[in-house]
Structure formats: structure tokens, C-alpha cells
Design a protein around this motif. Structure first.
Motif, PDB file in Angstrom:
ATOM      1  N   SER A  58     -37.286 -10.521 -40.916  1.00  5.70           N
ATOM      2  CA  SER A  58     -36.268  -9.311 -40.634  1.00  5.70           C
ATOM      3  C   SER A  58     -36.373  -8.804 -39.196  1.00  5.70           C
ATOM      4  CB  SER A  58     -36.412  -8.254 -41.602  1.00  5.70           C
ATOM      5  OG  SER A  58     -37.581  -7.581 -41.558  1.00  5.70           O
ATOM      6  N   SER A  59     -37.582  -8.778 -38.384  1.00  7.98           N
ATOM      7  CA  SER A  59     -37.653  -8.478 -37.270  1.00  7.98           C
ATOM      8  C   SER A  59     -36.880  -9.222 -36.340  1.00  7.98           C
ATOM      9  CB  SER A  59     -39.166  -8.551 -36.819  1.00  7.98           C
ATOM     10  OG  SER A  59     -39.663  -9.505 -36.802  1.00  7.98           O
ATOM     11  N   THR A  60     -36.477 -10.340 -36.765  1.00  3.30           N
ATOM     12  CA  THR A  60     -35.813 -11.335 -35.663  1.00  3.30           C
ATOM     13  C   THR A  60     -34.318 -11.665 -36.141  1.00  3.30           C
ATOM     14  OG1 THR A  60     -36.461 -13.228 -36.654  1.00  3.30           O
ATOM     15  CG2 THR A  60     -37.610 -12.477 -35.043  1.00  3.30           C
ATOM     16  N   VAL A  73     -27.210 -11.944 -27.381  1.00  5.11           N
ATOM     17  CA  VAL A  73     -27.572 -10.583 -27.809  1.00  5.11           C
ATOM     18  C   VAL A  73     -28.613  -9.974 -27.037  1.00  5.11           C
ATOM     19  CG1 VAL A  73     -27.544  -8.867 -29.782  1.00  5.11           C
ATOM     20  CG2 VAL A  73     -26.284 -11.067 -29.944  1.00  5.11           C
ATOM     21  N   TYR A  74     -28.622  -8.841 -26.498  1.00  7.43           N
ATOM     22  CA  TYR A  74     -29.607  -8.278 -25.914  1.00  7.43           C
ATOM     23  C   TYR A  74     -29.760  -7.028 -26.573  1.00  7.43           C
ATOM     24  CZ  TYR A  74     -32.581  -5.891 -22.287  1.00  7.43           C
ATOM     25  OH  TYR A  74     -33.440  -5.132 -21.582  1.00  7.43           O
ATOM     26  N   GLN A  75     -30.848  -6.558 -27.200  1.00  8.21           N
ATOM     27  CA  GLN A  75     -31.244  -5.572 -27.937  1.00  8.21           C
ATOM     28  C   GLN A  75     -32.012  -4.541 -27.289  1.00  8.21           C
ATOM     29  OE1 GLN A  75     -32.931  -5.088 -31.956  1.00  8.21           O
ATOM     30  NE2 GLN A  75     -31.446  -3.751 -32.640  1.00  8.21           N
ATOM     31  N   LEU A  76     -31.745  -3.414 -26.662  1.00  9.43           N
ATOM     32  CA  LEU A  76     -32.457  -2.627 -25.801  1.00  9.43           C
ATOM     33  C   LEU A  76     -33.769  -1.959 -26.502  1.00  9.43           C
ATOM     34  CD1 LEU A  76     -29.535  -0.589 -24.025  1.00  9.43           C
ATOM     35  CD2 LEU A  76     -30.861  -2.622 -23.189  1.00  9.43           C
ATOM     36  N   GLU A  77     -33.667  -1.613 -27.783  1.00  7.80           N
ATOM     37  CA  GLU A  77     -34.553  -0.816 -28.354  1.00  7.80           C
ATOM     38  C   GLU A  77     -35.716  -1.768 -28.532  1.00  7.80           C
ATOM     39  OE1 GLU A  77     -34.834   0.936 -32.794  1.00  7.80           O
ATOM     40  OE2 GLU A  77     -33.494   1.977 -31.531  1.00  7.80           O
ATOM     41  N   SER A  78     -35.515  -3.001 -29.136  1.00  9.12           N
ATOM     42  CA  SER A  78     -36.698  -3.933 -29.469  1.00  9.12           C
ATOM     43  C   SER A  78     -36.903  -4.988 -28.386  1.00  9.12           C
ATOM     44  CB  SER A  78     -36.126  -4.934 -30.804  1.00  9.12           C
ATOM     45  OG  SER A  78     -35.107  -5.914 -30.094  1.00  9.12           O
ATOM     46  N   ARG A  92     -32.087 -19.298 -31.156  1.00  9.31           N
ATOM     47  CA  ARG A  92     -33.410 -18.975 -30.657  1.00  9.31           C
ATOM     48  C   ARG A  92     -33.617 -17.455 -30.292  1.00  9.31           C
ATOM     49  NH1 ARG A  92     -36.541 -22.463 -27.072  1.00  9.31           N
ATOM     50  NH2 ARG A  92     -38.348 -21.226 -25.964  1.00  9.31           N
ATOM     51  N   THR A  93     -34.689 -16.880 -30.711  1.00  9.32           N
ATOM     52  CA  THR A  93     -34.688 -15.281 -30.180  1.00  9.32           C
ATOM     53  C   THR A  93     -36.245 -15.123 -29.837  1.00  9.32           C
ATOM     54  OG1 THR A  93     -34.742 -13.313 -31.378  1.00  9.32           O
ATOM     55  CG2 THR A  93     -35.711 -14.916 -32.615  1.00  9.32           C
ATOM     56  N   TYR A  94     -36.220 -14.185 -28.689  1.00  6.87           N
ATOM     57  CA  TYR A  94     -37.587 -13.916 -28.170  1.00  6.87           C
ATOM     58  C   TYR A  94     -37.627 -12.544 -27.496  1.00  6.87           C
ATOM     59  CZ  TYR A  94     -34.474 -15.583 -24.446  1.00  6.87           C
ATOM     60  OH  TYR A  94     -33.593 -15.638 -23.396  1.00  6.87           O
ATOM     61  N   PRO A  95     -38.972 -12.049 -27.237  1.00  6.14           N
ATOM     62  CA  PRO A  95     -38.953 -10.907 -26.370  1.00  6.14           C
ATOM     63  C   PRO A  95     -38.728 -11.059 -25.084  1.00  6.14           C
ATOM     64  CG  PRO A  95     -41.218 -11.964 -26.817  1.00  6.14           C
ATOM     65  CD  PRO A  95     -39.988 -12.667 -27.754  1.00  6.14           C
ATOM     66  N   VAL A  96     -38.383  -9.858 -24.447  1.00  8.00           N
ATOM     67  CA  VAL A  96     -38.138 -10.052 -22.805  1.00  8.00           C
ATOM     68  C   VAL A  96     -38.796  -8.583 -22.717  1.00  8.00           C
ATOM     69  CG1 VAL A  96     -36.035 -11.238 -22.913  1.00  8.00           C
ATOM     70  CG2 VAL A  96     -35.951  -8.611 -23.130  1.00  8.00           C
ATOM     71  N   ALA A  97     -39.031  -8.437 -21.047  1.00  6.68           N
ATOM     72  CA  ALA A  97     -39.502  -7.278 -20.579  1.00  6.68           C
ATOM     73  C   ALA A  97     -38.458  -6.857 -19.553  1.00  6.68           C
ATOM     74  CB  ALA A  97     -40.860  -7.535 -19.769  1.00  6.68           C
ATOM     75  N   PRO A  98     -37.783  -5.484 -19.879  1.00  8.64           N
ATOM     76  CA  PRO A  98     -36.724  -4.964 -18.925  1.00  8.64           C
ATOM     77  C   PRO A  98     -37.493  -4.583 -17.765  1.00  8.64           C
ATOM     78  CG  PRO A  98     -37.472  -3.600 -20.680  1.00  8.64           C
ATOM     79  CD  PRO A  98     -38.015  -4.909 -20.991  1.00  8.64           C
ATOM     80  N   VAL A 181     -22.081 -11.977 -23.645  1.00 10.43           N
ATOM     81  CA  VAL A 181     -23.477 -11.444 -23.713  1.00 10.43           C
ATOM     82  C   VAL A 181     -23.251  -9.925 -23.999  1.00 10.43           C
ATOM     83  CG1 VAL A 181     -25.293 -10.282 -22.359  1.00 10.43           C
ATOM     84  CG2 VAL A 181     -24.400 -12.594 -21.534  1.00 10.43           C
ATOM     85  N   VAL A 182     -23.661  -9.350 -25.213  1.00 14.86           N
ATOM     86  CA  VAL A 182     -23.463  -8.403 -26.005  1.00 14.86           C
ATOM     87  C   VAL A 182     -24.990  -7.620 -26.041  1.00 14.86           C
ATOM     88  CG1 VAL A 182     -22.958  -7.292 -28.027  1.00 14.86           C
ATOM     89  CG2 VAL A 182     -22.042  -9.365 -27.535  1.00 14.86           C
ATOM     90  N   VAL A 183     -24.995  -6.278 -25.443  1.00 16.11           N
ATOM     91  CA  VAL A 183     -25.815  -5.448 -25.170  1.00 16.11           C
ATOM     92  C   VAL A 183     -25.900  -4.521 -26.393  1.00 16.11           C
ATOM     93  CG1 VAL A 183     -27.109  -3.867 -23.683  1.00 16.11           C
ATOM     94  CG2 VAL A 183     -26.128  -5.886 -22.698  1.00 16.11           C
TER      95      VAL A 183
END
Length: 185
Positions: A58-60, A73-78, A92-98, A181-183
Motif C-alpha cells: 500500500s505504501s507504493t 506522479v511526484y508526491q511531496l509528503e512521501s 515503476r515507483t521509487y523514492p527521491v530526495a528533494p 507531471v502531477v505533483v
């Protein structure tokens, strides 16, 4: 007691080593389902100990408020990115560093792409995907060649969103000019 004249050089090496260790920790924090099966374009994975059944954590799950259709899709909170196909399946889904500044939530489109350049923080980056510019701040995704992460507390306002080099390549292949690109928060 002998003194070394290599003080600044050692400090520079130590800072570089810390940046690399930080990036490796960032990579290690990525959940296993994000990476093992992505070469096949499958965002789901077989979790150990579940009898080989496919599982979608569910986290992804793609955020519900991210629209429809083929999009990034870029989710700011996660601090996570999803590449979503036209059929609404996660590719594909993956973590990023803002970086130090987040874009406002909303729908944007890829406006430019650059294979390689020096980022606004002075770091050599590749697979640069720009999707928004506001008040002199450029918002985009990139991967640092040296694996470094942006400083979210930097005085200089930058909109870099860093990802690993393999994730950067996947986004590069997916997000052509005008790709949505949806933020979301």
C-alpha cells in the motif's frame, strides 16, 4: 606531535565520504518492491515468505488525487515518484530526495530534457527532466553522477529532485516532452 598540512584536503575527502554514505543510506531505505522486478516493467514483487504470491504494498500505491492517464506522479509528503502508464498501471515507483524548494501541487508537463549538465547546486547530473519554472527556480528530476543528494537546507533555492541513476534512466525513457507531471501533497 607532527602536524599534517593536508587538513583541508582531508576535510574535503571526509565531506565527500559522508555524501556517499548518505546516498547509500538513501538507496538502502528504498523498499524492496521498487527495484527487483522493474526490468520487466512490473511494479509488483514476490515478497519473501508469502509463498511466491504477487503483492502490491500500500505504501507504493499511486495517490488517488493524481489524475488519470499516462503520467509522472511526484508526491511531496512521501518523497516518491510513480511512472503510470495509459492503462493506469504503475510501471515503476521509487523514492527521491528533494532540494530546498518544492513545486506547488498541480499538473505540469515536461518542458525540457537534457542528457547531462551541471545542476544549480554545482553537481554534474544526468537524465535531467524539467517540468516547471517559477520565480527563477527550475523544478526537475535528475541523477547525480557522484551519487550526491541535494541539500534541503541550502541557502540557494533550487528545485532539483534527485533520484538514483537507474531510476533517472527509467524516467528519461518514460518522460518525453509534454508528458504530464502531477505533483501532489
Amino acid at each position: 606531535m607532527a602536524r599534517s598540512s593536508a587538513g583541508p584536503a582531508v576535510a574535503g575527502l571526509t565531506a565527500g565520504a559522508l555524501a556517499i554514505v548518505g546516498f547509500l543510506a538513501f538507496q538502502a531505505s528504498a523498499t524492496a518492491p521498487d527495484h527487483p522486478t522493474q526490468a520487466r516493467g512490473d511494479s509488483h514483487s514476490s515478497a519473501p515468505g508469502n509463498g511466491g504470491k504477487k503483492k502490491s504494498p500500500s505504501s507504493t500505491k499511486v495517490p488517488a488525487d493524481s489524475g488519470t492517464g499516462r503520467r509522472v506522479v511526484y508526491q511531496l509528503e512521501s518523497r516518491r515518484v510513480w511512472l503510470v502508464g495509459a492503462d493506469e498501471r504503475t510501471i515503476r515507483t521509487y523514492p527521491v530526495a528533494p532540494s530546498s524548494v518544492d513545486p506547488d501541487p498541480g499538473a505540469y508537463a515536461v518542458t525540457s530534457r537534457n542528457m547531462s549538465l551541471v545542476g544549480s547546486d554545482g553537481v554534474q547530473v544526468e537524465h535531467v527532466i524539467v517540468f516547471h519554472q517559477e520565480d527563477g527556480i527550475v523544478f526537475g528530476f535528475s541523477a547525480a553522477l557522484d551519487g550526491s543528494l541535494p541539500n534541503p537546507k541550502a541557502r540557494k533555492k533550487t528545485g532539483a529532485v534527485r533520484q538514483t541513476r537507474p531510476d533517472g534512466k527509467a524516467l528519461w525513457d518514460f518522460a518525453l516532452i509534454d508528458t504530464k507531471v502531477v505533483v501532489v501533497r
